[in-house]
Scaffold this motif. Structure first.
Motif, PDB file in Angstrom:
ATOM      1  N   LEU A  94       0.846  -1.183   0.000  1.00  0.00           N
ATOM      2  CA  LEU A  94       0.000   0.000   0.000  1.00  0.00           C
ATOM      3  C   LEU A  94       0.885   1.237   0.000  1.00  0.00           C
ATOM      4  O   LEU A  94       1.995   1.225   0.532  1.00  0.00           O
ATOM      5  N   LEU A  95       0.391   2.309  -0.591  1.00  0.00           N
ATOM      6  CA  LEU A  95       1.106   3.572  -0.544  1.00  0.00           C
ATOM      7  C   LEU A  95       1.161   4.049   0.908  1.00  0.00           C
ATOM      8  O   LEU A  95       0.176   3.944   1.650  1.00  0.00           O
TER       9      LEU A  95
ATOM     10  N   GLY B 298      -7.712  16.117   2.311  1.00  0.00           N
ATOM     11  CA  GLY B 298      -6.744  16.536   1.304  1.00  0.00           C
ATOM     12  C   GLY B 298      -5.755  15.463   0.904  1.00  0.00           C
ATOM     13  O   GLY B 298      -5.481  15.265  -0.291  1.00  0.00           O
ATOM     14  N   LEU B 299      -5.205  14.739   1.871  1.00  0.00           N
ATOM     15  CA  LEU B 299      -4.231  13.699   1.544  1.00  0.00           C
ATOM     16  C   LEU B 299      -4.894  12.520   0.845  1.00  0.00           C
ATOM     17  O   LEU B 299      -4.290  11.880  -0.018  1.00  0.00           O
ATOM     18  N   PHE B 300      -6.137  12.241   1.203  1.00  0.00           N
ATOM     19  CA  PHE B 300      -6.879  11.194   0.495  1.00  0.00           C
ATOM     20  C   PHE B 300      -7.009  11.561  -0.984  1.00  0.00           C
ATOM     21  O   PHE B 300      -6.825  10.712  -1.865  1.00  0.00           O
ATOM     22  N   ASP B 301      -7.326  12.828  -1.259  1.00  0.00           N
ATOM     23  CA  ASP B 301      -7.467  13.266  -2.650  1.00  0.00           C
ATOM     24  C   ASP B 301      -6.154  13.116  -3.413  1.00  0.00           C
ATOM     25  O   ASP B 301      -6.148  12.746  -4.597  1.00  0.00           O
ATOM     26  N   LEU B 302      -5.032  13.395  -2.744  1.00  0.00           N
ATOM     27  CA  LEU B 302      -3.729  13.235  -3.388  1.00  0.00           C
ATOM     28  C   LEU B 302      -3.452  11.766  -3.688  1.00  0.00           C
ATOM     29  O   LEU B 302      -3.020  11.415  -4.799  1.00  0.00           O
TER      30      LEU B 302
ATOM     31  N   ILE C  77      -2.819   9.744  -7.346  1.00  0.00           N
ATOM     32  CA  ILE C  77      -1.701   8.834  -7.614  1.00  0.00           C
ATOM     33  C   ILE C  77      -2.208   7.461  -8.035  1.00  0.00           C
ATOM     34  O   ILE C  77      -1.738   6.872  -9.014  1.00  0.00           O
ATOM     35  N   GLU C  78      -3.190   6.947  -7.303  1.00  0.00           N
ATOM     36  CA  GLU C  78      -3.679   5.594  -7.558  1.00  0.00           C
ATOM     37  C   GLU C  78      -4.410   5.484  -8.894  1.00  0.00           C
ATOM     38  O   GLU C  78      -4.467   4.402  -9.484  1.00  0.00           O
ATOM     39  N   GLN C  79      -4.957   6.590  -9.381  1.00  0.00           N
ATOM     40  CA  GLN C  79      -5.693   6.554 -10.642  1.00  0.00           C
ATOM     41  C   GLN C  79      -4.790   6.719 -11.860  1.00  0.00           C
ATOM     42  O   GLN C  79      -5.263   6.671 -12.994  1.00  0.00           O
TER      43      GLN C  79
ATOM     44  N   THR D 164       1.388   5.851 -14.109  1.00  0.00           N
ATOM     45  CA  THR D 164       2.723   6.455 -14.064  1.00  0.00           C
ATOM     46  C   THR D 164       3.075   6.895 -12.657  1.00  0.00           C
ATOM     47  O   THR D 164       4.173   6.628 -12.156  1.00  0.00           O
ATOM     48  N   TRP D 165       2.133   7.570 -11.991  1.00  0.00           N
ATOM     49  CA  TRP D 165       2.391   8.036 -10.628  1.00  0.00           C
ATOM     50  C   TRP D 165       2.485   6.862  -9.658  1.00  0.00           C
ATOM     51  O   TRP D 165       3.290   6.892  -8.723  1.00  0.00           O
ATOM     52  N   LYS D 166       1.688   5.832  -9.861  1.00  0.00           N
ATOM     53  CA  LYS D 166       1.767   4.650  -8.998  1.00  0.00           C
ATOM     54  C   LYS D 166       3.147   4.008  -9.072  1.00  0.00           C
ATOM     55  O   LYS D 166       3.696   3.557  -8.067  1.00  0.00           O
TER      56      LYS D 166
END
Length: 263
Positions: free
Chosen positions: A147-148, A162-166, A170-172, A175-177
């Motif tokens: 998990l991240l 806010g951190l959930f939105d970030l 990333i999860e969507q 590339t960021w994942k």
């Protein structure tokens, strides 16, 4: 005539069978109440409403043992199915839990997961999971799939807003994942991302316009990194409007270079 006789024989046999079944299944020696019978096997079915099950059967087995309700090898008459369901739901890890015994003494568990979305490690060493429904659940098992991690100066409110939105941004994005291993909140409140590829810190700042900042990072990766390589910079600062500030590593230069993304 023969047909009538056969019908009577069949009806009599059916009545005898029904009578035997009533006596058998209500007696103390039936297959669910006999102290001689034990649960021989366990079948687990994990369900996630979005089809992304992170939990494994091994995770559930460890949880059952931790809760002291692991059924295999236990006498059938000592197993409380409602108790197993209640304890599993009480962990916060499952939205629904259904348990039943089959005639072969196999216990079936059907579990709808309350899947953890990411792991939060607080500065005082306390930790918890945040689910996809923005719920906080205690850490009771180590998930087999990674998990991240969100760490640093985090509080429960920020973790589900806010951190959930970030994390969701990333999860969507695959590339960021692949790129980010951790979200870190500095003592001054700046949110940073740690890279898997290089020893690099990406500073997002405090304002939660995460998508705009990640869009700027994508421009930097596409336009600058191919020329310099991932190891050229120690930090990439995205918190300033309209610009990217990239700090080169001390071994190469102490000068900050700025790049303004083209749209």
């Amino acid at each position: 005539m023969m047909e009538k006789i056969l019908k009577r024989i069949f009806a009599l046999a059916l009545l005898i069978y029904i009578g035997w079944a009533v006596v058998y299944f209500s007696s103390k020696d039936n297959l669910y109440r006999s102290g001689r019978d034990v649960c021989r096997d366990l079948k687990i079915k994990l369900i996630d409403e979005e089809g992304d099950v992170r939990m494994t059967e091994q995770d559930v087995l460890r949880e059952l043992k931790r809760l002291k309700c692991y059924p295999v090898g236990q006498a059938v008459d000592s197993i409380s199915l409602p108790e197993i369901e209640s304890r599993l739901k009480g962990t916060g890890l499952f939205k629904e839990a259904q348990a039943y015994l089959s005639p072969s003494f196999r216990l079936h568990l059907k579990l709808v997961c309350n899947e953890p979305y990411f792991f939060v490690q607080l500065s005082d060493n306390r930790s918890f999971h945040v689910t996809k429904e923005r719920q906080i659940v205690p850490v009771s098992i180590d998930y087999s799939l990674p998990l991240l991690v969100v760490s640093g100066q985090v509080d429960s409110l920020a973790a589900v807003t806010g951190l959930f939105d970030l994390v969701n941004e990333i999860e969507q994005n695959q590339t960021w994942k692949n790129l980010f291993s951790q979200v870190y909140v500095r003592p001054d409140g700046d949110v940073c991302l740690l890279s898997r590829i290089a020893d690099m810190e990406i500073i997002l700042g405090k304002t939660p316009n995460w998508r705009d900042k990640l869009d700027k990072l994508e421009v930097f990766i596409n336009q600058v990194i191919p020329r310099t390589g991932w190891d050229a910079y120690s930090t990439i600062n995205l918190k300033f409007a309209g610009q990217i500030v990239a700090k080169q590593r001390p071994a190469e230069s102490h000068v900050q270079t700025s790049a303004t993304p083209s749209v």
